[in-house]
Design an enzyme around this catalytic site. Sequence first.
Site, PDB file in Angstrom:
ATOM      1  N   ASP A  13     -38.844   8.929 -18.353  1.00  0.00           N
ATOM      2  CA  ASP A  13     -37.475   9.324 -18.027  1.00  0.00           C
ATOM      3  C   ASP A  13     -37.420  10.843 -17.844  1.00  0.00           C
ATOM      4  O   ASP A  13     -37.631  11.590 -18.815  1.00  0.00           O
ATOM      5  CB  ASP A  13     -36.567   8.873 -19.181  1.00  0.00           C
ATOM      6  CG  ASP A  13     -35.099   8.853 -18.812  1.00  0.00           C
ATOM      7  OD1 ASP A  13     -34.773   9.250 -17.684  1.00  0.00           O
ATOM      8  OD2 ASP A  13     -34.295   8.430 -19.657  1.00  0.00           O
ATOM      9  N   CYS A  51     -31.390   8.829 -12.500  1.00  0.00           N
ATOM     10  CA  CYS A  51     -31.876   7.663 -13.232  1.00  0.00           C
ATOM     11  C   CYS A  51     -31.469   6.301 -12.682  1.00  0.00           C
ATOM     12  O   CYS A  51     -32.295   5.519 -12.222  1.00  0.00           O
ATOM     13  CB  CYS A  51     -31.358   7.837 -14.648  1.00  0.00           C
ATOM     14  SG  CYS A  51     -31.603   6.458 -15.687  1.00  0.00           S
ATOM     15  N   LYS A 113     -34.951   1.988 -21.799  1.00  0.00           N
ATOM     16  CA  LYS A 113     -33.697   2.329 -21.125  1.00  0.00           C
ATOM     17  C   LYS A 113     -33.377   1.414 -19.954  1.00  0.00           C
ATOM     18  O   LYS A 113     -34.217   1.192 -19.084  1.00  0.00           O
ATOM     19  CB  LYS A 113     -33.791   3.780 -20.621  1.00  0.00           C
ATOM     20  CG  LYS A 113     -32.552   4.284 -19.879  1.00  0.00           C
ATOM     21  CD  LYS A 113     -32.686   5.779 -19.650  1.00  0.00           C
ATOM     22  CE  LYS A 113     -31.625   6.349 -18.746  1.00  0.00           C
ATOM     23  NZ  LYS A 113     -31.822   7.803 -18.549  1.00  0.00           N
ATOM     24  N   ASN A 313     -37.243  10.094 -11.855  1.00  0.00           N
ATOM     25  CA  ASN A 313     -36.822  11.238 -11.011  1.00  0.00           C
ATOM     26  C   ASN A 313     -37.577  12.437 -11.560  1.00  0.00           C
ATOM     27  O   ASN A 313     -38.342  12.306 -12.518  1.00  0.00           O
ATOM     28  CB  ASN A 313     -35.295  11.454 -11.059  1.00  0.00           C
ATOM     29  CG  ASN A 313     -34.706  11.389 -12.457  1.00  0.00           C
ATOM     30  OD1 ASN A 313     -33.997  10.439 -12.789  1.00  0.00           O
ATOM     31  ND2 ASN A 313     -35.029  12.346 -13.303  1.00  0.00           N
ATOM     32  N   LYS A 367     -34.756  17.619 -10.659  1.00  0.00           N
ATOM     33  CA  LYS A 367     -33.817  16.490 -10.744  1.00  0.00           C
ATOM     34  C   LYS A 367     -32.413  16.862 -10.259  1.00  0.00           C
ATOM     35  O   LYS A 367     -32.034  18.027 -10.331  1.00  0.00           O
ATOM     36  CB  LYS A 367     -33.724  16.017 -12.201  1.00  0.00           C
ATOM     37  CG  LYS A 367     -32.801  14.821 -12.424  1.00  0.00           C
ATOM     38  CD  LYS A 367     -32.643  14.452 -13.901  1.00  0.00           C
ATOM     39  CE  LYS A 367     -31.637  13.321 -14.068  1.00  0.00           C
ATOM     40  NZ  LYS A 367     -31.367  13.003 -15.500  1.00  0.00           N
TER      41      LYS A 367
HETATM   42  O1  LIG Z   1     -23.655  13.732 -14.558  1.00  0.00           O
HETATM   43  N1  LIG Z   1     -23.800  12.804 -15.382  1.00  0.00           N
HETATM   44  O2  LIG Z   1     -22.833  12.213 -15.858  1.00  0.00           O
HETATM   45  C1  LIG Z   1     -25.101  12.442 -15.775  1.00  0.00           C
HETATM   46  C2  LIG Z   1     -26.192  13.048 -15.179  1.00  0.00           C
HETATM   47  C3  LIG Z   1     -27.468  12.697 -15.587  1.00  0.00           C
HETATM   48  C4  LIG Z   1     -27.647  11.769 -16.576  1.00  0.00           C
HETATM   49  O3  LIG Z   1     -28.918  11.482 -16.993  1.00  0.00           O
HETATM   50  S1  LIG Z   1     -29.693  10.296 -16.336  1.00  0.00           S
HETATM   51  O4  LIG Z   1     -30.985  10.277 -16.982  1.00  0.00           O
HETATM   52  O5  LIG Z   1     -28.952   9.086 -16.597  1.00  0.00           O
HETATM   53  O6  LIG Z   1     -29.858  10.553 -14.903  1.00  0.00           O
HETATM   54  C5  LIG Z   1     -26.552  11.146 -17.174  1.00  0.00           C
HETATM   55  C6  LIG Z   1     -25.271  11.482 -16.773  1.00  0.00           C
END
Ligand SMILES: O=[N+]([O-])c1ccc(OS(=O)(=O)O)cc1
Length: 521
Positions: A13, A51, A113, A313, A367
Site C-alpha cells: 500500500d 488506492c 485492506k 500506487n 501518488k
Molecule cells: O483524499 N482522501 O480522502 C484520501 C486520499 C488518500 C487516501 O489513501 S488511500 O490509500 O486510500 O489512497 C485516503 C483518502
Amino acid sequence: ADERPNILLVMADDLGWSDVGSYGGEIDTPHLDELAAQGTLFTDFHASVSCSPTRAMLMSGNDNHIAGLGTMSEMLVDNQRGQPGYEGYLNDRVAALPEILQAAGYNTYMAGKWHLGHSKERLPFNRGFDTTLTMLVGGTSHWADRLGILPEDDPAKYASNGEYLDVLPADFYSSRSYADFLIDAIRANRGDGKPFFGYLAFTAPHDPVHVPEPWMSKYAGQYDEGYDVLKQERWKAAKSLGLIAEDAQLPGSQPLVTPWEELQLYERRTEARGMEVYAGMVEAMDYHYGRVVDFLQDIGELDNTIVVFLSDNGSNPFYSVDYPGADDPGFVAQFDHSFENLGHPGSNYAYGPGFAAGSSGPLGLYKQTVGEGGIRVPLIVSGPGISKGQTTRAFAYVWDILPTLLDAAGVEYPETFNGHQVEPPRGRSMMALLNGGDDTLYDPEEVVSGEMAGGKWVRKGDFKAIQVPAPYGGGEWHLINLSVDPGEARDLSEEMPGLLSELIAAWEAYAEEVGVVPAEL
Ligand SMILES: O=[N+]([O-])c1ccc(OS(=O)(=O)O)cc1
C-alpha cells in the site's frame, strides 16, 4: 487431483517504485528480491493514482470507471453521485476475481485492506472470499487501536467473515497479523484437494508510519543526508540495474518539495526519522511476506503457486494533516506528535512530498498524480511456467492481472454472474509475456488511457500525454517520451503537436466510452 495452480496475490500500500531492492532501493527486502530472482520483474507496469481505483481494476480486470471507482468514495462530489461507475464501491457490473475463482472451485482467502465498500453487502466476504480478516477503509493505525487517518474513518472499520470487528487482538500489528491469518487459513483447509487464491493486501507501508523493533531502529541515521540525495541514489541504482535508460536525466525539483538544504535542523530530523520508520516498515512487510512463502515451501505448495507482488500506487506526498478534515484540532489532538513517539502507537506521521519524491526515485511526481511516480508501480510475478530472473520492459496495466490469473487457472470470465450480465475485462492475459514467448503485451501503435480525480494519462508506445491538475501540476497537457525521460522533465508538446492532438483525441474517446464524470467543484 486438482492440478490447477494456487495463487498468492500480494499488494503493498503506497510503496514507491524504487523502494524494493530489485528496483534499486537500499531498504533490505531479501524475500521480494528472491521473488524477482525466481520470476519476472516489470519495469513499465501501471496502476491508478490512488488506492481504491487501482483495487477496483485489480478485482475486475476492467477500468475503474466501469467497476464503480470512477473516483475514490472519499472524493465523490454532488454531480458524480448516482452516476454509473461512481458508486464508490466495487459495483455489480463486474464479477470480482474471488467470486469467479470461488465459483470455479478455489478456496479463497483475504487478509488486509479492501477499500471497495464497507456496507454489509459490499464486504469482501460477500464478494467471493470464503475467509477474511480485512481493514475496510483507506488507512489507519497499524496497531490494535484503530485510530483513523480521516475523521470520517475513525475508528477504522474492520471485518472478519462478514461481521464487523470492534476489537482487534491487543498484540495486533498489521503486516504480522495479516500474514498469520493467511497462513492459518491455508493450513485449515490443506488437504481438501482444492487450490487456493490468497489475497494478502498489506496496509504497509501506508501512513501512519508504524513499525515494531527490530525494524524501528534499524535504519537510524541512514537518511540524514535527506530526500534529494535519496532520489539521486535511487536514480543511479535504477540505471545500474538497467531499469531505466542509460541517458535518463535525474528529475529536477518536484512540486511542494522544499530543498533539503533550506529546511530547519528540527525539520530535517523529523523528516529523516519518518523515512527511517517507513524503511523499517517496508522491511517488516518483506519479512512477513517471506513467512507466507516459507510456509508454502514447507507444505510443498510453493512450486505450484503463482505469486504476484505489486503496489497499488506510488509513494504518498501527503503529510497527515493533508487528508480531508484531518487538520481538525480535536482530531489532531488525539495523537501524540512528539518526535520520540514517531512510529510508535499513538503517532500519526506521513512522510510528505520530499521523501515521497525520494521513494519514486528516477520517476517524476508521486501518488495522487498521473506522473510516473504516481502510477508506475513494481510488479513481480513467479510460478509454474513463468520465466525466472526475467526483466520485461513491456507496458502493462493493473487490469491485466485478472485475465492473467484466470488464464493460469484455466477459468473463463463469465458472461453472467448471480443472474445478471457482467462486463468482460478490458485487460488481457500476460502469460505469453511471463513465459518469455512474447516481449510486448500492447502493440506500440495501441493506445491505453486512464483518469482519476482530473488526472489524465494516455500511452502510445513510449509516448505519454499527461494532464496534472493543481497543486501538483498546471492542468495543461504535456507530451513525454518515457524511453528517455522517465522523470517527465521534458515536454515535447511544441515539438510534436500532431502526436499530442492524436493522444488527446484518444483520451477524449476513452472518457466518453467509460463514462468519466469530471468533478464540478
Ligand atoms: O483524499 N482522501 O480522502 C484520501 C486520499 C488518500 C487516501 O489513501 S488511500 O490509500 O486510500 O489512497 C485516503 C483518502
